[in-house]
Design an enzyme around this catalytic site. Structure first.
Site, PDB file in Angstrom:
ATOM      1  N   ASN A 149     -24.551  -3.246   1.180  1.00 19.69           N
ATOM      2  CA  ASN A 149     -24.102  -4.181   2.211  1.00 19.69           C
ATOM      3  C   ASN A 149     -25.053  -5.369   2.314  1.00 19.69           C
ATOM      4  O   ASN A 149     -26.225  -5.259   1.962  1.00 19.69           O
ATOM      5  CB  ASN A 149     -24.042  -3.464   3.563  1.00 19.69           C
ATOM      6  N   CYS A 170     -16.662   1.165  -0.271  1.00 21.76           N
ATOM      7  CA  CYS A 170     -17.139   1.643   1.019  1.00 21.76           C
ATOM      8  C   CYS A 170     -16.387   2.937   1.309  1.00 21.76           C
ATOM      9  O   CYS A 170     -15.359   3.209   0.691  1.00 21.76           O
ATOM     10  CB  CYS A 170     -16.854   0.589   2.093  1.00 21.76           C
ATOM     11  N   HIS A 171     -16.887   3.745   2.253  1.00 21.17           N
ATOM     12  CA  HIS A 171     -16.172   4.976   2.561  1.00 21.17           C
ATOM     13  C   HIS A 171     -15.484   4.944   3.923  1.00 21.17           C
ATOM     14  O   HIS A 171     -14.996   5.971   4.387  1.00 21.17           O
ATOM     15  CB  HIS A 171     -17.110   6.196   2.477  1.00 21.17           C
ATOM     16  N   HIS A 202     -15.121  -3.251   6.421  1.00 21.37           N
ATOM     17  CA  HIS A 202     -15.557  -2.925   7.770  1.00 21.37           C
ATOM     18  C   HIS A 202     -14.647  -3.536   8.838  1.00 21.37           C
ATOM     19  O   HIS A 202     -14.886  -3.320  10.027  1.00 21.37           O
ATOM     20  CB  HIS A 202     -17.014  -3.347   8.024  1.00 21.37           C
TER      21      HIS A 202
END
Length: 444
Positions: A149, A170-171, A202
């Site tokens: 990030n 990303c998870h 996000h």
């Protein structure tokens, strides 16, 4: 032979998930794992850990090497996984939090957007660009899988200003529906629903969620959420009380967001406000959350090291991380869907074409094939654009090495702009430029 290089291998626990996944995937045959880090002790820890997993997996066709030589690590790699953190907790993360506090600007995570995210990107982009330059020489066709990030700024920088094929992972997408359904008491649908997600990292949106027959679950989700908020119903899981910001956003704008409430609170101008300190308690916002996590992780590493490094019986169960699935799909040509961060180029039609967006991607022998989404609901696109404005200006500033673009990125950040004047924002940036000068290239 399949060579997977891991940059930032000192991230031992994360390396366990990603590379452990590769080891326990039989379809990734004749596997060479190459570990690279600048910290020799943590590098050796990761090597020992992976050797234990290999030993207990029954795999005899896996080779694990560790090196402080970046070119050696990258040479002939087909896949390069990136998980670096430039500057670490001290001094850089501490600086990203403490200097803004002098301006009464508070943050929760500060790794994706805001003043902390901008300066983290500035520290990291030159290092990743140097990776790309080395890859162009020794593994130009490798897929660069970025986990570092701020995802959109760094993946977007790589995609626009290097020739290396890059996908950001990303998870948050994998855990989105469970994080919504379980706390409102609809756990039975976690493995029995269909969903669509798209947006930016996000801040991607759960655009649709239905049962297996196609019936919309959103009305019942929202009814239960409102009942819990009104005290008329008990939550199905204690996580509900840590997720109040996302539920507020869902009720105000119609859709649930992929990433956590502590993240969401600092991507918008409405929740962390010095003029309304009561909002912190009302929405249970954990200020300074990331430094707290770092302190706990550092303090707990000795015990954790015994569990993941020194345990000769260590085994690994495949995680939810996408990297091993991508590698398997590209090698076997068995298509697999992930959600990846890629250059927009018209995939989401009401977001800028040069933005880095998070969309469904089909993976096969041709690599990463992003899927067309079309328009997001206008209010979702509008909120995304407030974040994209910051990302694009920060990327421009990093590329040009010009402070003016960084000032403008910070001025347009929703949370920063809601708290500080234009003069204060510029002064804050100058203070951070000075504090981080040993970690940044020269800016004009």
């Amino acid at each position: 032979m399949v060579k997977v290089t891991f940059m930032g291998a000192g991230s031992t626990v994360f390396a366990k998930n990603v590379l452990g996944d590769c080891i326990v995937t039989p379809a990734i045959e004749d596997l060479h794992i190459s570990l690279y880090d600048i910290d020799p002790e943590r590098l050796e820890d990761s090597r020992m850990m992976l050797e234990n997993i290999k030993s207990n997996s029954g795999r005899t066709d896996v080779t694990i090497t560790a090196t402080l030589d970046r070119i050696e690590a990258l040479k002939d790699a087909q896949f390069v996984v990136n998980a670096i953190q430039v500057g670490g907790y001290e001094p850089c993360t501490v600086t990203d939090f403490e200097i803004p506090k002098k301006y009464n600007l508070r943050q929760t995570i500060a790794d994706t957007l805001g003043i902390g995210g901008i300066f983290r990107a500035m520290r990291t982009a030159p290092v990743m660009e140097s990776f790309a330059n080395d890859m162009a020489k020794v593994c130009p066709d490798a897929l660069f899988i970025n986990y570092t990030n701020p995802m959109c700024m760094l993946s977007g920088y790589m995609q626009r200003y290097t020739d290396i094929k890059t996908i950001g992972l990303c998870h948050s997408v994998q855990f989105c529906t469970a994080g919504l359904l379980r706390p409102v008491g609809l756990e039975e649908y976690i493995d029995n629903c269909k969903w669509e997600i798209a947006g930016i990292n996000h801040q991607a949106w759960l655009l649709k969620i239905t049962d297996m027959k196609g019936n919309d679950l959103y009305p019942e989700i929202k009814r239960r959420s409102k009942a819990i908020l009104a005290g008329e119903m008990e939550p199905g899981h204690e996580f509900f009380n840590q997720d109040l910001v996302r539920h507020e956003m869902m009720h105000r704008f119609g859709y649930y967001i992929t990433e956590s409430s502590e993240h969401t609170s600092e991507y918008t101008p409405w929740f962390i406000k010095s003029t309304h300190p009561e909002l912190i308690d009302r929405f249970n916002i954990p200020l300074d959350e990331y430094p707290r996590r770092c302190i706990n992780q550092i303090a707990g590493w000795k015990k954790q090291r015994e569990e993941v490094v020194l345990d000769h019986k260590l085994e690994h169960k495949k995680s939810h991380e996408f990297a091993a699935y991508i590698i398997e799909a590209m090698l076997s040509d068995k298509p697999y869907r992930v959600h990846g961060n890629v250059l927009n180029n018209g995939l989401i039609t009401n977001l800028p074409r040069n933005a880095c967006v998070e969309v469904p991607c089909m993976i096969d022998r041709n690599g990463v094939n992003p899927c067309y989404v079309g328009d997001l609901p206008e209010q979702c696109a509008a909120i995304n654009r407030t974040n994209i404005n910051v990302q694009l200006l920060a990327i421009e500033g990093m590329h040009r090495r010009e402070k003016e673009y960084i000032y403008m990125a910070a001025m347009l950040d929703p949370h920063t702009a809601a708290e500080l004047t234009l003069d204060e924002i510029r002064s804050l940036c100058d203070d951070l430029f000075e504090a981080h000068k040993d970690w940044l290239p020269e800016y004009k």
